[in-house]
Design a protein around this motif. Structure first.
Motif, PDB file in Angstrom:
ATOM      1  N   GLY A   1       0.831  -1.188   0.000  1.00  0.00           N
ATOM      2  CA  GLY A   1       0.000   0.000   0.000  1.00  0.00           C
ATOM      3  C   GLY A   1       0.872   1.247   0.000  1.00  0.00           C
ATOM      4  O   GLY A   1       2.102   1.180   0.058  1.00  0.00           O
TER       5      GLY A   1
ATOM      6  N   THR B   1      -3.188   4.470   1.786  1.00  0.00           N
ATOM      7  CA  THR B   1      -4.204   3.649   1.112  1.00  0.00           C
ATOM      8  C   THR B   1      -3.672   2.225   0.986  1.00  0.00           C
ATOM      9  O   THR B   1      -2.467   2.007   0.793  1.00  0.00           O
ATOM     10  CB  THR B   1      -4.543   4.188  -0.291  1.00  0.00           C
ATOM     11  OG1 THR B   1      -3.346   4.259  -1.072  1.00  0.00           O
ATOM     12  CG2 THR B   1      -5.189   5.564  -0.207  1.00  0.00           C
TER      13      THR B   1
ATOM     14  N   ASN C   1      -5.265  -2.306   0.748  1.00  0.00           N
ATOM     15  CA  ASN C   1      -6.383  -3.242   0.728  1.00  0.00           C
ATOM     16  C   ASN C   1      -6.015  -4.446   1.585  1.00  0.00           C
ATOM     17  O   ASN C   1      -4.943  -5.043   1.409  1.00  0.00           O
ATOM     18  CB  ASN C   1      -6.704  -3.690  -0.701  1.00  0.00           C
ATOM     19  CG  ASN C   1      -7.910  -4.617  -0.750  1.00  0.00           C
ATOM     20  OD1 ASN C   1      -7.779  -5.831  -0.573  1.00  0.00           O
ATOM     21  ND2 ASN C   1      -9.083  -4.043  -0.983  1.00  0.00           N
TER      22      ASN C   1
ATOM     23  N   SER D   1      -8.459  -0.198  -3.363  1.00  0.00           N
ATOM     24  CA  SER D   1      -7.734   0.464  -2.280  1.00  0.00           C
ATOM     25  C   SER D   1      -8.663   1.388  -1.494  1.00  0.00           C
ATOM     26  O   SER D   1      -9.531   2.053  -2.066  1.00  0.00           O
ATOM     27  CB  SER D   1      -6.564   1.278  -2.839  1.00  0.00           C
ATOM     28  OG  SER D   1      -5.556   0.422  -3.326  1.00  0.00           O
TER      29      SER D   1
END
Length: 663
Positions: free
Chosen positions: A65, A95, A97, A270
């Motif tokens: 990220g 950001t 995931n 994201s």
């Protein structure tokens, strides 16, 4: 009192090969400070340089990220006046995931086994990284077609199955929010939880087996789905291949999705570091369960820290935790995929058909980390089951215990009857932070009866009722700094419930509600929940002190102690669950009282002792002392659905000749 001599110390080889030592070396190389030489100096550095610590953890654990340039900021106040700890925003520009981080190793090593599943029916399944990616892709496509998008809630009413992990990963890959509970929960309890968060999709199964019995889920599934939403999409897993447990015609069969969609590369959406990831639930024993919202980045970063630095989890390790999907240890366990570990999963009773089942699993699957509850270890000892004499356990390096207090005698049992060279980590935290305040570390000694140390980056402090720090004295467990894994808040809350739950007792300090003492070794001894602390004659007594002595007596399987208020003074009332063919004779009653008087103090001796058929517990196995205290004091038990065996409360009331209300 603290123990002067450790019960276990790591070998030099273990220390040298640990992730934690590599982390220390990296910190020493990159920082201008006095060299860090051991865990205490590392912990102090992590508090004094809190932002640098979490930034270093992100880098060391290879989080996928964009970190952004800022580690901490002060956000909008969650409730009335702002608080620097309560309202801290971590990595405000980052950001990432969650699913992408958990599936990274599957992408790199697609032929390695990612999930290894067994159950009490003798089923065994292994899911490679490639198969996991393909199934996540299929489920992701179906969720998109079902209208699931970023910020939507997806719920699971499931056992711990490979399909549960797949559904969670597909959900979080989209930036949607995952929530789950286990199928032993009654329909009303599930609706009380899921009804607050209004999921768009529900996963369920046709049935399951536990302790040799088959449970049909059809009626509960129908009840839950019909009361949640008219438009909810329901996917049912045919877990049991039994004719009478066919899936409902109103639900989408899991298998049909695997047949309908072709696997494609998983798409990762994201989201911000502080975007919601999981909704967990408080036990609900004091009212409607609180819906505790945890963030993507805070959960991932903290779990990486706890797995890699505290539990020494390495790529290709086999990590097992005995848990259901209704306990935060499930969320903790699945995150081990982000460290490249294989998840070893078991569904069923841990002692059916006999206590060997989980230890056979250790040998068969080469488990390196074994996670369980203190109550399970206590049950093994009561059953005179000694794994060391029956199993090889050569792969086992770490044993984690949580859920309740691990008594000093249980430390002795582990090292004598399970494995002598073993890192025994007694860990404690909670659903509230989806992680730990205190836990183990692989480079320091273990002292009998103690949790080893506060977690890295966590400023744990023990305080008295006035909020003043105390050492080698009992007090309240508090946290004096902000953590990335503090909850975002509670679902549909303006901040008031969140404030009252953790921040009201001490200004700007997290109050956790545990009765603890910090030892001279830097460890922590737990005495139980502070709201269940007994107070006969104005002297604080932790219930764990009583259980530690009583539960090892011959003829006693378990016990629970509460305070009964009599004319402004408190008496101790003790309920015991007896072994089969055992009666609560005057001789046994005298033995209980004599043991507590000699081993503890005269103030520990209960005024009354009752025999009951079972000990009231939550569905995750925790004692519900508060509910029993409410019964014996004639108060209303506010949420009977949170208790796994609520009928025993009526039995307690009858035994004590009391009346009580439930709701």
């Amino acid at each position: 009192m603290a123990n002067p001599t450790p019960i276990w110390s790591p070998t030099a080889k273990r220390v040298v090969n640990s992730n934690l030592l590599r982390f220390i070396e990296r910190v020493n190389d990159n920082s201008q400070h006095q060299p860090i030489t051991d865990y205490p100096t590392l912990h102090q550095w992590s508090i004094d340089n809190n932002e640098h610590f979490w930034q270093s953890t992100w880098q060391f654990c290879d989080v996928i990220g964009q970190m952004g340039n800022k580690v901490k900021a002060l956000g909008e106040p969650k409730w009335q006046q702002p608080s620097s700890n309560r309202d801290t925003v971590w990595f405000p520009d980052a950001t990432l995931n969650y699913a992408e981080n958990l599936l990274a190793h599957a992408t790199k090593s697609p032929q390695q086994v990612a999930l290894s599943f067994s159950n009490e029916s003798g089923q065994h399944r292994q899911v490679t990284g490639q198969a996991l990616l393909e199934q996540v892709s299929v489920l992701q496509q179906w969720l998109i077609k079902s209208g699931v998008k970023k910020g939507d809630v997806v719920a699971a009413y499931l056992p711990y199955l490979p399909e549960t992990v797949v559904a969670m990963l597909a959900t979080t890959s989209l930036g949607a929010i995952w929530t789950s509970t286990s199928p032993d929960f009654g329909a009303d309890s599930v609706i009380e939880r899921f009804g607050q968060v209004k999921p768009k999709v529900l996963f369920c199964c046709n049935g399951y087996r536990f302790n040799g019995k088959t449970f049909n889920m059809a009626e509960k599934n129908q009840s839950v789905s019909s009361q949640l939403s008219r438009d909810i999409q329901v996917c049912e897993i045919k877990y049991l291949n039994v004719d009478e447990l066919e899936h409902s015609t109103h639900f989408t069969p899991w298998q049909s999705l695997l047949d309908r969609y072709c696997a494609q590369p998983v798409q990762y959406h994201s989201v911000g570091f502080n975007h919601p990831l999981f909704i967990l639930y408080s036990s609900g024993t004091t009212g409607q369960p609180k819906c505790i919202v945890h963030s993507v980045g805070g959960t991932l970063l903290n779990h990486l820290k706890e797995h890699q630095l505290h539990c020494d989890v390495k790529p290709s390790d086999k990590v097992f935790y005995y848990t259901t999907c209704g306990w935060m240890m499930w969320n903790w366990h699945v995150s081990a995929l982000a460290s490249g570990a294989t998840l070893v999963i078991y569904d069923g009773s841990p002692v059916y058909p006999d206590p060997s089942v989980l230890w056979q699993l250790v040998d068969e699957q080469s488990v390196s980390l074994f996670g369980t509850s203190a109550k399970y270890l206590e049950a093994l000892e009561h059953a005179n089951y000694y794994p060391a004499s029956k199993h090889h356990l050569t792969s086992l390096n770490t044993l984690c215990s949580t859920g309740s207090v691990l008594y000093p005698e249980q430390f002795q049992y582990v090292y004598q009857q399970i494995k002598a060279d073993l890192h025994l980590a007694s860990i404690s935290g909670g659903t509230d932070i989806c992680g730990c305040f205190v836990l183990g570390n692989p480079i320091s000694p273990v002292y009998k009866g103690e949790c080893q140390y506060a977690g890295l980056g966590v400023a744990v402090n023990v305080v008295d009722d006035d909020g003043k720090s105390v050492e080698q004295q009992r007090g309240e467990l508090t946290c004096h700094n902000a953590l990335p894994n503090f909850p975002i808040g509670f679902w549909n809350d303006n901040g008031e419930r969140y404030h009252n739950a953790y921040w009201k007792k001490f200004a700007n300090i997290w109050h956790h509600g545990d009765d603890v003492m910090k030892t001279i070794n830097g460890g922590y001894i737990f005495y139980g929940r502070s709201d269940a602390t007994l107070n006969p004659g104005g002297v604080r007594i932790g219930t764990a002190e009583i259980y530690q002595q009583i539960n090892i007596l011959p003829g006693i399987e378990d016990s629970i102690a509460v305070g009964k208020l009599i004319q402004q003074s408190e008496q101790i009332w003790l309920m015991v669950k007896l072994a089969p063919n055992t009666a609560l004779t005057p001789q046994l009653t005298d033995l209980i009282r004599h043991t507590l008087k000699v081993k503890c103090s005269p103030r520990h001796v209960p005024s009354k002792i009752f025999a009951i058929s079972d000990i009231p517990k939550t569905r995750s196995g925790k004692l519900v002392e508060l509910a029993v205290k409410q019964v014996v004091n004639g108060q209303q038990v506010k949420n009977i659905g949170a208790i796994a065996n609520p009928a025993v409360l009526d039995e307690i009331a009858t035994q004590c000749n009391l009346e009580h209300e439930v709701s």
